[in-house]
Design a protein around this motif. Structure first.
Motif, short mmCIF file in Angstrom:
data_model
loop_
_atom_site.label_atom_id
_atom_site.label_comp_id
_atom_site.label_asym_id
_atom_site.label_seq_id
_atom_site.Cartn_x
_atom_site.Cartn_y
_atom_site.Cartn_z
N TYR A 3 -5.74 6.65 -8.05
CA TYR A 3 -4.75 6.41 -8.99
C TYR A 3 -5.47 6.66 -10.59
CZ TYR A 3 -0.74 4.02 -11.45
OH TYR A 3 0.15 3.82 -12.47
N GLU A 26 -6.07 -0.20 -0.23
CA GLU A 26 -6.03 -0.55 -1.61
C GLU A 26 -7.23 0.15 -2.63
OE1 GLU A 26 -7.66 -4.46 -3.60
OE2 GLU A 26 -5.87 -4.87 -2.81
N ASP A 63 0.79 -1.36 0.00
CA ASP A 63 0.01 -0.16 0.00
C ASP A 63 0.98 1.31 0.07
OD1 ASP A 63 -2.25 -1.56 -0.27
OD2 ASP A 63 -2.58 -1.53 2.14
N TYR A 106 -9.85 -2.04 -7.97
CA TYR A 106 -8.32 -2.45 -8.28
C TYR A 106 -8.57 -3.03 -9.63
CZ TYR A 106 -4.11 -5.19 -7.64
OH TYR A 106 -2.59 -5.57 -7.83
N ARG A 156 5.63 -4.30 -6.47
CA ARG A 156 5.09 -2.90 -6.24
C ARG A 156 6.28 -2.03 -5.80
NH1 ARG A 156 0.58 -5.91 -4.11
NH2 ARG A 156 -1.19 -6.03 -5.69
N GLU A 164 2.99 -5.22 -12.69
CA GLU A 164 3.60 -4.28 -11.83
C GLU A 164 5.17 -4.15 -11.71
OE1 GLU A 164 1.53 -2.63 -9.74
OE2 GLU A 164 -0.20 -3.60 -10.23
N ARG A 221 1.95 1.64 -3.75
CA ARG A 221 0.72 2.13 -4.31
C ARG A 221 0.30 3.86 -4.22
NH1 ARG A 221 -2.45 -2.63 -2.84
NH2 ARG A 221 -3.31 -3.64 -4.43
N GLU A 256 -6.55 2.97 -5.34
CA GLU A 256 -6.43 2.50 -6.75
C GLU A 256 -7.52 3.34 -7.47
OE1 GLU A 256 -5.22 0.31 -8.56
OE2 GLU A 256 -4.00 -0.59 -7.33
#
Length: 433
Positions: free
Chosen positions: A375, A368, A52, A301, A120, A187, A55, A372
């Motif tokens: 993003y 998450e 995380d 996601y 990641r 990823e 991310r 996501e």
């Protein structure tokens, strides 16, 4: 802007790990109070993880790049420091820290390895290197050194290049993470593209080409032939979450001038992404069982790879239909989904954790789903033409042997039509006015 980092800020905590002041992102926050909740699904995991933090760092770095918000860059640095603190001397990564901020070194979602969380972590460090190279050279080179530590593990993977196994008609490469884990490898691939963009070399180009060959070996069908150009995630399974192969292939194809990579990305978007837009989101399927899709649970996601894959294809091809496709697939977040529910709250920045069935929502808002969703929107808002489709609603879908047609209503009341021509193997949009 629909982007707000309020909830991500709520999940973020400044702590000391490995003697350095860093930021962690708490894994879960549950409805209705949204207080922090530890991860316990796979035994005592911990309060925060590389997954995380990586991310979040990627989203904040991209927000700085695309929208110029310097505060996002300031938030990204301590997250990158946390990722560095979780990297072992051999370049592999641990994932979780416990409540006392010690590293969980033996949990089955945290043991030192080169898999999901390493992929990641590498992606975030590589992007951080590229973004910070001009403004914070010393820290950027620290990030570069960490990325370099991961490359021997990529070389080890590629030691199996060309080896494959089969299951019925389906071929599986052995040179991806977890054998045929194209999802996890995507990823890592995204990070290697970022690293190549900042520091191109024949070695990196070869790595990208060989990993891309693995993705393309796991692609089946086309616009008219099942499973419609989808890149398999692992073995014979396709799940929408984390399936970033088209996003990566479009990026790599552009920077390497590799038309085969771009063609593979287009094949999935033209045949598979368009069907998802017309028929609706789902969770996963086994390509050995046509028609056996599992519809739920649906999560944010799964949206990001569709949206960013389409955006990166627009950048590689300049075909504006990919912008429209990106907006329509993003509309899941704003209510164009089986529950008719808004899954991202623009007032708080919460991304809700999922749709369990057509009438049941998971209103928890963990890292998450929140990240996501952010993003997706950070990238989408760089293209107003794509964002204009993000609040559409699907009105109908019809299918004939020659054509699949999806009709959508836009916020201004006008309709747009997505046509998938099964004979000419292409798609296009038509819009009123």
């Amino acid at each position: 802007s629909a982007v707000t980092f309020r909830h991500l800020d709520h999940l973020t905590e400044q702590v000391v790990v490995g003697g350095d002041s860093v930021s962690i992102v708490h894994v879960y926050a549950n409805y209705p109070a949204y207080e922090w909740v530890d991860a316990k699904e796979s035994g005592p995991e911990g309060i925060a993880c590389v997954d995380d933090a990586a991310r979040a760092a990627v989203v904040l770095l991209r927000d700085y790049e695309l929208h110029g918000r310097t505060e996002s860059l300031d938030r990204a640095r301590p997250l990158l420091k946390f990722i560095l603190a979780m990297q072992a001397e051999d370049g592999q990564f641990y994932n979780f820290v416990r409540e006392d901020l010690t590293i969980n070194t033996d949990g089955k979602t945290s043991f030192k390895s080169f898999g999901w969380w390493a992929a990641r972590g590498t992606c975030a460090l590589a992007l951080g290197y590229r973004v910070l190279l001009q403004t914070d050279t010393a820290f950027a080179h620290r990030l570069r050194a960490a990325v370099e530590l991961t490359l021997p593990h990529v070389t080890d993977l590629l030691g199996k290049y060309g080896m494959r196994e089969t299951e019925g008609a389906y071929a599986m490469p052995r040179w991806l993470l977890y054998g045929s884990g194209a999802d996890a490898t995507s990823e890592l691939f995204l990070g290697l593209v970022e690293y190549y963009t900042a520091a191109p070399s024949p070695r990196l180009a070869e790595m990208l080409r060989k990993l891309a060959d693995g993705f393309m070996l796991m692609q089946d069908g086309d616009v008219a032939v099942y499973p419609y150009g989808a890149h398999r995630s692992w073995r014979t399974f396709v799940h929408l979450w984390g399936n970033g192969q088209t996003q990566g292939l479009a990026m790599a194809g552009k920077v390497l001038g590799d038309t085969a990579m771009i063609a593979s990305a287009r094949r999935e978007a033209d045949g598979f992404f368009t069907r998802v837009a017309c028929e609706g989101m789902f969770k996963e399927m086994d390509v050995r069982e046509p028609g056996g899709k599992k519809e739920f649970e649906q999560i944010a996601y799964a949206v990001r790879p569709l949206v960013l894959g389409s955006l990166r294809l627009y950048e590689a091809t300049e075909n504006k239909d990919y912008l429209r496709l990106a907006g329509i697939t993003a509309s899941w977040l704003f209510g164009n989904n089986p529950a008719g529910a808004v899954m991202y709250d623009a007032a708080t920045g919460r991304g809700y954790d999922g749709i369990r069935d057509s009438s049941t929502l998971n209103l928890n808002s963990g890292a998450e789903s929140t990240i996501e969703a952010l993003y997706t929107l950070v990238e989408l808002e760089a293209y107003p033409e794509a964002m204009a489709y993000a609040r559409c609603r699907r009105v109908s879908t019809t299918a004939t042997p020659a054509m699949i047609t999806g009709v959508f209503t836009l916020p201004d009341g006008k309709q747009c039509t997505l046509r998938i021509d099964l004979q000419q193997r292409r798609f296009w949009f038509e819009q009123e006015g």
